[in-house]
Enzyme design. Structure first.
Site, PDB file in Angstrom:
ATOM      1  N   ASP A 282     -34.560  84.726  78.389  1.00 23.73           N
ATOM      2  CA  ASP A 282     -35.107  83.627  79.178  1.00 23.73           C
ATOM      3  C   ASP A 282     -36.589  83.901  79.471  1.00 23.73           C
ATOM      4  O   ASP A 282     -37.341  84.271  78.580  1.00 23.73           O
ATOM      5  CB  ASP A 282     -34.278  83.444  80.457  1.00 23.73           C
ATOM      6  N   TRP A 283     -37.036  83.732  80.733  1.00 22.76           N
ATOM      7  CA  TRP A 283     -38.437  83.995  81.070  1.00 22.76           C
ATOM      8  C   TRP A 283     -38.826  85.440  80.825  1.00 22.76           C
ATOM      9  O   TRP A 283     -40.015  85.757  80.669  1.00 22.76           O
ATOM     10  CB  TRP A 283     -38.714  83.611  82.519  1.00 22.76           C
ATOM     11  N   TRP A 323     -32.748  70.852  80.886  1.00 21.73           N
ATOM     12  CA  TRP A 323     -32.721  71.792  82.020  1.00 21.73           C
ATOM     13  C   TRP A 323     -33.906  71.541  82.957  1.00 21.73           C
ATOM     14  O   TRP A 323     -33.751  71.505  84.174  1.00 21.73           O
ATOM     15  CB  TRP A 323     -32.743  73.212  81.489  1.00 21.73           C
ATOM     16  N   ASP A 409     -24.971  78.829  74.607  1.00 24.38           N
ATOM     17  CA  ASP A 409     -26.140  78.453  75.398  1.00 24.38           C
ATOM     18  C   ASP A 409     -26.664  77.084  74.964  1.00 24.38           C
ATOM     19  O   ASP A 409     -27.097  76.922  73.821  1.00 24.38           O
ATOM     20  CB  ASP A 409     -27.232  79.510  75.212  1.00 24.38           C
ATOM     21  N   HIS A 438     -25.928  81.269  78.112  1.00 24.96           N
ATOM     22  CA  HIS A 438     -27.345  81.557  78.264  1.00 24.96           C
ATOM     23  C   HIS A 438     -27.583  82.964  78.806  1.00 24.96           C
ATOM     24  O   HIS A 438     -28.469  83.673  78.332  1.00 24.96           O
ATOM     25  CB  HIS A 438     -27.968  80.516  79.206  1.00 24.96           C
TER      26      HIS A 438
END
Length: 457
Positions: A282-283, A323, A409, A438
């Site tokens: 993710d980030w 999202w 995901d 995810h």
């Protein structure tokens, strides 16, 4: 040898005490020109309030000579002895005591009081001070200066424009036993407190740098950290500012891509991380994949899970756009429910742990800001540096890579990850996890075991 030479030996012991985190005082006992006892301060590590350098040296000398009476001995110590040590020296009937620096707070050889000058005592010991006093005093001054600076750093005063999640919110989290570590003096932090997990030996052959995403925090890596440390490795898992146990600026507008990247770069430098396996999702990937090109010599591997490089010249996935829209429409969404919905195997307590850092709306600025921070156009903040990173991974990456994909995901799933794999030089066929969504780390024990084997080859 003369007095200055023997004091030099005591200084060596004082320096060893300093290296061990003790107040730097050293002592030696000399009997007829031969060193029969050495000592350094050790009250902290021995949990012994009597373990001053002089007492340790006296004990060693008594054992070496087979007698607690040390009539024909001289003791050299870098700091004027305190009342306890002076009493022990008199009781041992030392012939002579030589010290370096005076002690205006506890010195019992003339500075605060003079036990050696009491004529009514049944033994008189000669005392001489000031031998190599400047060197002895400088060692002590430097130590206490360093300690004051450390205490200042560890105070971590809360800035007026930030919030700090109360400690009780993190009580009794399942499977998260690690002691916190904090930094607030990195240049970019400007006093904000950054939390990180730091487990395993500092000189380990590998360091796993584990970066989380939104709305997670270092709790996400609780299933992987034990596998890495059991392999003898070090693990560093920071909480981005705004997440976990790190401070949380009150305003959404505080958060910027380049600023968060700068903090991570400074963290790597401050901790002097080497032989790094970068672990991202993710980030953690949006930011983390831009780090190695700044210091490629520090990195030897990449473990990459559901993430992307937001370069601005490739459309964002439909799942991510959905999202982002949901976050904009429902900024106070339930973090616990989010994790429960995508990870049916988690307990209620585990899901609740992800909400722990965000007890109210004021603590959620980062959760609101991060979705909009993903660059969509080539000139948006973060996109140019992501394109530089893409070039680095395509043409200059020299390390090993392992990719794991949670295929359920809907945001950054298999299509996005296979596209990313094409941008990573030498990326092998990915590991597909059909049961994972995810947050791939919730199946992390299996991945960590595979990664330990992969990066050992």
């Amino acid at each position: 040898m003369n007095d200055a030479d023997y004091m030099g030996l005591a200084l060596q012991e004082a320096q060893a005490a300093h290296a061990a985190g003790e107040v730097p005082v050293g002592a030696v006992v000399v009997h007829q020109g031969r060193v029969v006892g050495i000592g350094r301060n050790a009250p902290i590590h021995s949990h012994d309030p009597t373990a001053h350098a002089e007492i340790v040296a006296l004990r060693a000398a008594a054992q070496a000579l087979g007698n607690y009476r040390l009539d024909d001995c001289e003791l050299f110590v870098t700091l004027e002895p305190c009342a306890m040590c002076s009493g022990a020296m008199l009781h041992a009937r030392l012939r002579r005591v030589v010290f370096g620096a005076s002690d205006s707070k506890t010195g019992a050889a003339g500075s605060v009081l003079d036990l050696f000058g009491q004529a009514q005592l049944n033994h008189q010991t000669q005392v001489q001070g000031g031998v190599r006093a400047q060197e002895c005093g400088a060692l002590l001054s430097d130590f206490f200066k360093e300690r004051r600076e450390q205490q200042r750093r560890e105070t971590h005063l809360l800035r007026d424009d930030a919030l700090r999640t109360p400690d009780h919110c993190f009580d009794a989290l399942p499977d998260y036993p690690w002691s916190p570590h904090y930094l607030s003096d990195l240049p970019s932090l400007d006093g904000l407190r950054l939390h990180y997990v730091d487990e395993g030996p500092r000189d380990a052959p590998r360091t796993w740098l584990c970066l989380h995403g939104n709305p997670a925090w270092s709790y996400l890596y609780r299933k992987m950290i034990p596998v890495f440390t059991d392999a003898g490795d070090r693990v560093v898992a920071p909480d981005l500012i705004g997440f976990g146990k790190s401070d949380k600026p009150k305003k959404d507008a505080f958060h910027h891509f380049d600023w968060h990247r700068a903090v991570l770069l400074e963290l790597v430098e401050r901790l002097d991380l080497r032989h790094v396996i970068l672990v991202v999702q993710d980030w953690g990937g949006l930011l983390g994949l831009t780090l190695p090109m700044a210091a490629p010599q520090r990195y030897q591997g990449l473990l990459v899970m559901n993430t992307t490089l937001a370069t601005g010249d490739v459309p964002l996935s439909p799942g991510f756009l959905a999202w982002r829209e949901m976050c904009a429409q429902r900024p106070d969404y339930d973090v616990s429910r989010l994790f429960a919905r995508g990870n049916a195997h988690l307990s209620a307590a585990e899901c609740a742990a992800y909400s722990a850092p965000f007890p109210d709306r004021g603590h959620r600025a980062a959760l609101r800001a991060f979705p909009a921070m993903v660059p969509e156009q080539t000139d948006e903040e973060g996109a140019p540096i992501a394109r530089e990173a893409r070039d680095f991974w395509r043409h200059h990456w020299q390390g090993q890579t392992l990719m794991a994909i949670g295929t359920q995901d809907p945001v950054l799933g298999e299509p996005v990850m296979r596209q990313l794999a094409q941008s990573i030089r030498g990326c092998p066929a990915p590991i597909l996890l059909p049961e994972a969504g995810h947050f791939v780390q919730e199946h992390g024990e299996q991945i960590a075991q595979l990664a330990c084997g992969h990066f050992s080859r």
